[in-house]
Design a protein around this motif. Structure first.
Motif, PDB file in Angstrom:
ATOM      1  N   THR A 249       0.818  -1.216   0.000  1.00  0.00           N
ATOM      2  CA  THR A 249       0.000   0.000   0.000  1.00  0.00           C
ATOM      3  C   THR A 249       0.856   1.274   0.000  1.00  0.00           C
ATOM      4  OG1 THR A 249      -0.225  -0.264   2.382  1.00  0.00           O
ATOM      5  CG2 THR A 249      -2.031  -1.068   1.040  1.00  0.00           C
ATOM      6  N   SER A 250       1.888   1.308   0.833  1.00  0.00           N
ATOM      7  CA  SER A 250       2.720   2.517   0.901  1.00  0.00           C
ATOM      8  C   SER A 250       3.464   2.745  -0.406  1.00  0.00           C
ATOM      9  CB  SER A 250       3.727   2.405   2.038  1.00  0.00           C
ATOM     10  OG  SER A 250       3.073   2.156   3.252  1.00  0.00           O
ATOM     11  N   ASP A 253       1.036   4.220  -3.077  1.00  0.00           N
ATOM     12  CA  ASP A 253       0.804   5.661  -2.920  1.00  0.00           C
ATOM     13  C   ASP A 253       2.039   6.456  -3.318  1.00  0.00           C
ATOM     14  OD1 ASP A 253      -1.850   5.523  -2.118  1.00  0.00           O
ATOM     15  OD2 ASP A 253      -1.296   5.045  -0.059  1.00  0.00           O
ATOM     16  N   ILE A 256       1.865   6.704  -7.036  1.00  0.00           N
ATOM     17  CA  ILE A 256       0.863   7.677  -7.484  1.00  0.00           C
ATOM     18  C   ILE A 256       1.418   9.093  -7.305  1.00  0.00           C
ATOM     19  CG2 ILE A 256      -1.461   8.597  -7.066  1.00  0.00           C
ATOM     20  CD1 ILE A 256      -2.281   5.754  -6.179  1.00  0.00           C
ATOM     21  N   ALA A 257       2.120   9.301  -6.194  1.00  0.00           N
ATOM     22  CA  ALA A 257       2.680  10.631  -5.920  1.00  0.00           C
ATOM     23  C   ALA A 257       3.707  11.038  -6.978  1.00  0.00           C
ATOM     24  CB  ALA A 257       3.313  10.653  -4.533  1.00  0.00           C
ATOM     25  N   SER A 281      -7.355  -1.509  -5.874  1.00  0.00           N
ATOM     26  CA  SER A 281      -8.187  -0.934  -4.815  1.00  0.00           C
ATOM     27  C   SER A 281      -7.678   0.440  -4.388  1.00  0.00           C
ATOM     28  CB  SER A 281      -8.261  -1.878  -3.614  1.00  0.00           C
ATOM     29  OG  SER A 281      -7.083  -1.777  -2.855  1.00  0.00           O
ATOM     30  N   LYS A 282      -6.415   0.738  -4.682  1.00  0.00           N
ATOM     31  CA  LYS A 282      -5.883   2.043  -4.312  1.00  0.00           C
ATOM     32  C   LYS A 282      -5.857   3.021  -5.493  1.00  0.00           C
ATOM     33  CE  LYS A 282      -2.999   2.749  -1.100  1.00  0.00           C
ATOM     34  NZ  LYS A 282      -3.838   3.252  -0.003  1.00  0.00           N
ATOM     35  N   GLY A 283      -6.442   2.605  -6.605  1.00  0.00           N
ATOM     36  CA  GLY A 283      -6.637   3.554  -7.697  1.00  0.00           C
ATOM     37  C   GLY A 283      -5.405   3.871  -8.523  1.00  0.00           C
ATOM     38  N   ASN A 287      -4.791   6.490 -12.607  1.00  0.00           N
ATOM     39  CA  ASN A 287      -3.885   7.623 -12.792  1.00  0.00           C
ATOM     40  C   ASN A 287      -2.863   7.427 -13.907  1.00  0.00           C
ATOM     41  OD1 ASN A 287      -4.405   9.597 -10.403  1.00  0.00           O
ATOM     42  ND2 ASN A 287      -4.454   7.571  -9.471  1.00  0.00           N
TER      43      ASN A 287
ATOM     44  N   TYR B   5      -1.296  12.867   0.053  1.00  0.00           N
ATOM     45  CA  TYR B   5      -0.235  11.864   0.205  1.00  0.00           C
ATOM     46  C   TYR B   5       0.024  11.584   1.679  1.00  0.00           C
ATOM     47  CZ  TYR B   5       4.186   9.457  -0.791  1.00  0.00           C
ATOM     48  OH  TYR B   5       5.180   8.528  -0.884  1.00  0.00           O
ATOM     49  N   VAL B   8      -2.936   9.513   3.078  1.00  0.00           N
ATOM     50  CA  VAL B   8      -2.987   8.086   2.719  1.00  0.00           C
ATOM     51  C   VAL B   8      -1.814   7.313   3.349  1.00  0.00           C
ATOM     52  CG1 VAL B   8      -4.359   8.240   0.626  1.00  0.00           C
ATOM     53  CG2 VAL B   8      -1.887   8.542   0.451  1.00  0.00           C
ATOM     54  N   GLN B   9      -0.650   7.944   3.406  1.00  0.00           N
ATOM     55  CA  GLN B   9       0.468   7.220   4.015  1.00  0.00           C
ATOM     56  C   GLN B   9       0.247   7.047   5.521  1.00  0.00           C
ATOM     57  OE1 GLN B   9       2.247   5.433   2.419  1.00  0.00           O
ATOM     58  NE2 GLN B   9       3.516   6.341   0.817  1.00  0.00           N
ATOM     59  N   ASN B  12      -2.053   4.084   5.731  1.00  0.00           N
ATOM     60  CA  ASN B  12      -1.288   2.856   5.491  1.00  0.00           C
ATOM     61  C   ASN B  12      -0.515   2.447   6.746  1.00  0.00           C
ATOM     62  OD1 ASN B  12      -2.116   2.971   2.840  1.00  0.00           O
ATOM     63  ND2 ASN B  12      -0.248   3.921   2.096  1.00  0.00           N
ATOM     64  N   GLU B 136     -12.046   8.472  -2.258  1.00  0.00           N
ATOM     65  CA  GLU B 136     -10.948   9.210  -2.879  1.00  0.00           C
ATOM     66  C   GLU B 136     -10.434  10.296  -1.950  1.00  0.00           C
ATOM     67  OE1 GLU B 136     -11.568  10.490  -6.879  1.00  0.00           O
ATOM     68  OE2 GLU B 136     -12.317   8.521  -7.486  1.00  0.00           O
ATOM     69  N   ALA B 139      -5.675  12.741  -5.323  1.00  0.00           N
ATOM     70  CA  ALA B 139      -5.364  11.824  -6.417  1.00  0.00           C
ATOM     71  C   ALA B 139      -5.333  10.377  -5.936  1.00  0.00           C
ATOM     72  CB  ALA B 139      -4.007  12.192  -7.014  1.00  0.00           C
ATOM     73  N   TYR B 140      -5.498  10.182  -4.646  1.00  0.00           N
ATOM     74  CA  TYR B 140      -5.310   8.855  -4.060  1.00  0.00           C
ATOM     75  C   TYR B 140      -6.653   8.217  -3.737  1.00  0.00           C
ATOM     76  CZ  TYR B 140      -0.793  11.023  -3.617  1.00  0.00           C
ATOM     77  OH  TYR B 140       0.362  11.680  -3.897  1.00  0.00           O
ATOM     78  N   GLN B 141      -6.580   6.975  -3.385  1.00  0.00           N
ATOM     79  CA  GLN B 141      -7.788   6.227  -3.077  1.00  0.00           C
ATOM     80  C   GLN B 141      -7.498   5.413  -1.821  1.00  0.00           C
ATOM     81  OE1 GLN B 141      -9.697   4.989  -6.791  1.00  0.00           O
ATOM     82  NE2 GLN B 141     -10.044   3.040  -5.788  1.00  0.00           N
ATOM     83  N   VAL B 142      -8.424   5.400  -0.891  1.00  0.00           N
ATOM     84  CA  VAL B 142      -8.227   4.636   0.340  1.00  0.00           C
ATOM     85  C   VAL B 142      -9.269   3.529   0.399  1.00  0.00           C
ATOM     86  CG1 VAL B 142      -8.312   4.723   2.852  1.00  0.00           C
ATOM     87  CG2 VAL B 142      -7.316   6.625   1.588  1.00  0.00           C
ATOM     88  N   PRO B 143      -8.848   2.261   0.416  1.00  0.00           N
ATOM     89  CA  PRO B 143      -9.831   1.193   0.606  1.00  0.00           C
ATOM     90  C   PRO B 143     -10.422   1.336   2.009  1.00  0.00           C
ATOM     91  CG  PRO B 143      -7.686   0.314  -0.090  1.00  0.00           C
ATOM     92  CD  PRO B 143      -7.476   1.743   0.285  1.00  0.00           C
TER      93      PRO B 143
END
Lengths: 454, 294
Positions: A249-250, A253, A256-257, A281-283, A287, B5, B8-9, B12, B136, B139-143
C-alpha cells in the motif's frame, strides 16, 4: 526465477531474539569457459523419423532416465507441478510411440524448494539415480549456482526451461547447459518497443520489482532500451521489494505521488497478483496510461488476480515465455493438442513453464534421433550437445531454434492486453490483442546484453 | 508532498500498526501472565487468516456475511485452539526448562505450517476483492477496509485496557502474573485464568489473521514472518505490556513507512535498527518492567 529461500523458511529460533532476514546470496561462480569449441552448426528440420517400430541396434536396453528439478512445494510449488505435468504428457506421448530409439523415457525429480540441497540433489540424480539428462530450474540464482557443477563435474546436458537471467547464456559460452525458454532480456526489450510505439507521448515511467538479480536486470534492460527509443522519458526512482512482500500500500501511494504515465512491474507469481489487487483498490490504474508486467502471462497469476480486479480505462500489458492461445489453435495444431491434453490432465490452461518443459523433452528426443541417424549409435553427452546446437524443435509456442553460439533457444516474443476471461469463455483473465515481436528484432545477438556480466 | 499523500500514508501506517498490534499484544499478553513465549503464535495468526479466507471466499462466499463470519470464526476457533493447547500440551512443560517450551512451540509452528499446506495447498490464498469499496483522497484512493481494520485495532487496545484494569478477571490475571502462588493462596483459580489468558491471546492472533487476510493474503509461512516482526515490536515496546505493544507497533510501522518513502530497499531495516538500539539501552523495552529470573 527465485533467488531466495522458501518463504516459510523460519528465520528465528530463540526467545526475544530478533532475526535479521538475510537474503541468501546466490553463489556466483560463473565459470565462463573461454575455450572455443568447434561450433559446428547443424541445421535440421523439426521432426525426425516416424515412430520407432523396431528397436535400432546398439541402443542401451535400460530406460532413459531424465531428471527434472523445479519448485515442487511452497508458495511457488505450482510452477513445478505444472511443469512436471507437461513433462509427463511428453513422456507418455513419446513412450506410447516406442520411446526414444526404443528406450522408454523415465522421469525422476527433486524439489528445488529444498534450498540448501539444490546442488547436492542435482548431483544425486545424476550420480546415484542415473539421470542422463537434466531439465528444469526455476530460479535464476540456482541456474547460475549450478554452472560449475554441471560443466566441470557432472558433464551431462542440462536444459533450462524457466530461469531467465541473461547471465546464464549471454555471459560466457556454456558447454553442457542449454536454455530452451526465452530469457528475460528480449521480453524487456520488447516492452520498451511497445511503450515507444503505443505511448509515444509518455513522459514518466515508474517501476517496482523484486529485490534480487532478476528484478534489477529486468529494469536495467527495459529502461536502457526505452531511453534509446525515447530519450526524453523520465524515470522515477525504481522500487525494489523483498520477494513475498504482501503489503504494497505505501509503495502504491508513493508511485501515485510520482505521477507516472507508465508503470513497469517485474513482480511475479503470487506477488504480482497481490500487488495488482492492492493497486486496483488504491486507484493506481486510474492515474496511468499503461501498466506492463513481463511475468503477467502466467495463468496462475491471472487466476489469482481474477476477473473482478481487471480495471477498465487503462492498458494492462502482460508477457511470458509462452501464451497458451498463441500460435492460434486453428492454425497450429500442436499447440491445440498440447493445451487440450494439459487441460484434460490438470484441469488448467497451461502456464508458460509447461510449454517450455514440454518442448525441452522433445528437443532431447529429436537431438538423440538426429545423432543416431548420423552416428549410428546412442550419442555420448558430448555428441548429443553437437546435435542440440542449432536444433529447431517444434513446441506448443511454435518452432524454437537453439542458437549454437550461446545455447539459447529463440522464438517470438509477445505482449498481450489483459481482459476479463469470463466473457471470452475462460475461467480467469486472459491476454488478448497480442503484439508479436519477431525474435530477429528483439533478441540481441549471442553474448550481447545490457546486463553487466561478471 | 501534498496533503492527500500524507493522509494516505498515515492510513497505510496505522493499518500496518493495527495488524502488528493485534499479533504482538496476544504474544505479549501470554508472556506477561504465564511467562511462556509461544513461538506457535505466528502460526495461530496464519490459521486465523486461512479460516477467515475460507469463510469469506469458499464456505459462505464473498459477501458482508462471509466477511463477518470469517472474523467470528477465526476468533472463536483460535480461542478454543489456544485453550486446548495450553491445557493439554503446554501445561506439562511448565515444570520443565524454558528451552523445552521454546522447542515445543517452535515444533508446533512447523507442524501447523505443514498442516495448512495439506489442507489449503501451498499457494497464496487471496480474496477476489478487498471488501468495503474505497474513498478518494485527492489523487489517491483509500480502501475503506483499511480504515475498518484501524478501528478494530484501536478498539482491541481499548478493550484490553478496560479488561485488565476494570474487570475482576482481568485484575485476577494481573495478580496471577505478579505472583501465581500468592494469588492461589488468595483463592484465585490460576489454572482457569491461564487457560483464559491463553485463549484471549490466541483469539487476538486469530483476529489479526482475519483482519490481515483480505489485503495481505494468506500463505504458508506468513506466521514466521509475522512472528519476527512481533518480536521487534515487543522488544521496542516491552514484553507483557499492552500499551507497549501498541506503541511498539506504531513505532515499527512509522519506521517502515518512512523507509518506504525515503529508501525502500531498506524497508524493514530501520525497525531492526531501533530494536537493536533498544536492546542495548533498555532491554526491557519502553513499557516493560525488569524481570527477575526466578
Amino acid at each position: 526465477m527465485v533467488d531466495e529461500s522458501k518463504r516459510n523458511t523460519l528465520k528465528v529460533l530463540g526467545a526475544g531474539v530478533v532475526g535479521l532476514v538475510v537474503g541468501l546470496a546466490g553463489g556466483y561462480a560463473i565459470g565462463a569457459s573461454s575455450k572455443k569449441g568447434a561450433t559446428k552448426t547443424v541445421t535440421v528440420t523439426k521432426e525426425v523419423g516416424g515412430g520407432a517400430a523396431a528397436k535400432p541396434s546398439g541402443i542401451p536396453s535400460k530406460p532413459l532416465k531424465i531428471g527434472f528439478m523445479y519448485f515442487m512445494s511452497g508458495p511457488f510449488g505450482t510452477y513445478g507441478k505444472m511443469a512436471g505435468a507437461a513433462l509427463e504428457i511428453a513422456r507418455d506421448e513419446i513412450n506410447s510411440r516406442g520411446g526414444i530409439l526404443g528406450r522408454k523415457v523415465e522421469l525422476i525429480s527433486k524439489d528445488e524448494a529444498d534450498r540448501q540441497h539444490v546442488i547436492d540433489n542435482i548431483v544425486k540424480m545424476v550420480q546415484e539415480e542415473g539421470a542422463e539428462i537434466l531439465i528444469g530450474i526455476d530460479s535464476s540464482g540456482d541456474s547460475l549456482k549450478l554452472i560449475k557443477t554441471i560443466e566441470e563435474e557432472l558433464r551431462v546436458p542440462l536444459i533450462v526451461t524457466h530461469a531467465a537471467t541473461p547471465k546464464l547464456t549471454e555471459c560466457g559460452k556454456r558447454k553442457y547447459i542449454f536454455r530452451i525458454s526465452m530469457y528475460e532480456e528480449p521480453i524487456d526489450i520488447a516492452a520498451a518497443e511497445l511503450v515507444a510505439k503505443m505511448y509515444p507521448d509518455a513522459k514518466k515511467v515508474a517501476s517496482i520489482g523484486p529485490d534480487y538479480a532478476y528484478g534489477w536486470d529486468s529494469w536495467t534492460v527495459f529502461s536502457s532500451r526505452l531511453k534509446e527509443l525515447m530519450p526524453g522519458v523520465e524515470f522515477a526512482e525504481p522500487i525494489y521489494v523483498k520477494l513475498g512482500t504482501t503489503d504494497y500500500t505505501s509503495y502504491i501511494d508513493k508511485m501515485i505521488a510520482a505521477k507516472p504515465d507508465i508503470v513497469f512491474s517485474s513482480l511475479w507469481g503470487g506477488d504480482a497478483a497481490t500487488f495488482f489487487k492492492q493497486a486496483a483498490s488504491k486507484g493506481l490504474f486510474k492515474n496511468i496510461k499503461a501498466y506492463l508486467n513481463p511475468m503477467l502471462g502466467a495463468t496462475d497469476t491471472l487466476k489469482a488476480i481474477g476477473d473482478e480486479n481487471v480495471p477498465s480505462g487503462v492498458d494492462i500489458w502482460g508477457s511470458g515465455r509462452y501464451w497458451f492461445n498463441y500460435p492460434p489453435h486453428d492454425v497450429y495444431s500442436l499447440n491445440k493438442s498440447f493445451v487440450e491434453k494439459f487441460k484434460a490432465k490438470t484441469g488448467e490452461y497451461p502456464p508458460y513453464v509447461s510449454g517450455t518443459s514440454y518442448t525441452a523433452l522433445y528437443a532431447v528426443k529429436n537431438a538423440i534421433e538426429l545423432a543416431y541417424a548420423e552416428l549410428g549409435k546412442w550419442p555420448s553427452p558430448e555428441e548429443l550437445i553437437k546435435y542440440l546446437e542449432g536444433l529447431t524443435v517444434a513446441g506448443p509456442m511454435g518452432p524454437v531454434y537453439i542458437r549454437p553460439e550461446d545455447h539459447q533457444g529463440v522464438y517470438y516474443v509477445y505482449w498481450g492486453k489483459l481482459a476479463k476471461g469470463g466473457p471470452l469463455g475462460f475461467p480467469h483473465p486472459v491476454l488478448t490483442d497480442l503484439e508479436i515481436f519477431d525474435f530477429g528484432k528483439v533478441v540481441p545477438p549471442p553474448f550481447k546484453t545490457y546486463v553487466k556480466c561478471g | 508532498m501534498d496533503t492527500g499523500y500524507i493522509v494516505v500514508q498515515t492510513i497505510n501506517t496505522l493499518f500496518y500498526a493495527s495488524i502488528l498490534f493485534l499479533i504482538a499484544s496476544g504474544l505479549s499478553l501470554i508472556y506477561g501472565i504465564m511467562r511462556v513465549l509461544n513461538l506457535a503464535h505466528g502460526a495461530f495468526y496464519m490459521l486465523g487468516a486461512y479460516l477467515a479466507y475460507s469463510a469469506a471466499m469458499v464456505w459462505i462466499g464473498p459477501s458482508a456475511l462471509g466477511f463477518v463470519l470469517g472474523f467470528v470464526l477465526a476468533v472463536a476457533v483460535l480461542a478454543v485452539i489456544g485453550a486446548v493447547f495450553e491445557r493439554t500440551l503446554l501445561r506439562p512443560l511448565y515444570s520443565k526448562p524454558e528451552e523445552l517450551q521454546l522447542l515445543f512451540t517452535f515444533a508446533v509452528m512447523l507442524m501447523l505450517d505443514d498442516i495448512v499446506k495439506m489442507v489449503w495447498g501451498p499457494e497464496y490464498k487471496s480474496y477476489t476483492v478487498i471488501p468495503g469499496g474505497s474513498v478518494e483522497v485527492g489523487a489517491y484512493q483509500v480502501p475503506l477496509y483499511t480504515v475498518y481494520v484501524i478501528v478494530i485495532g484501536f478498539a482491541a487496545a481499548a478493550g484490553l485496557w478496560w479488561f485488565f484494569s476494570k474487570t475482576v478477571i482481568g485484575k485476577q490475571m494481573r495478580a496471577a502474573a505478579f505472583n501465581s502462588e500468592v494469588a492461589e493462596a488468595l483463592g484465585i483459580n490460576t489454572s482457569i485464568l491461564f487457560i483464559a489468558a491463553f485463549a484471549i491471546g490466541s483469539a487476538l492472533s486469530g483476529l489479526a489473521g482475519a483482519a490481515a487476510a483480505p489485503i495481505l493474503t494468506a500463505y504458508p509461512g506468513m506466521g514466521a514472518d509475522a512472528l519476527v516482526l512481533s518480536f521487534a515490536v515487543l522488544v521496542i515496546g516491552g514484553m507483557g505490556s499492552i500499551a507497549g505493544s501498541l506503541v511498539g507497533a506504531l513505532i515499527a510501522s512509522v519506521a517502515r513507512t518512512i523507509m518506504v518513502i525515503v529508501y525502500p530497499m531498506l524497508e524493514v531495516a530501520l525497525i531492526y535498527l531501533i530494536t537493536a538500539v533498544m536492546l542495548l539501552i533498555k532491554p526491557s523495552g519502553l513499557f516493560g518492567k525488569e524481570i527477575e529470573r526466578r
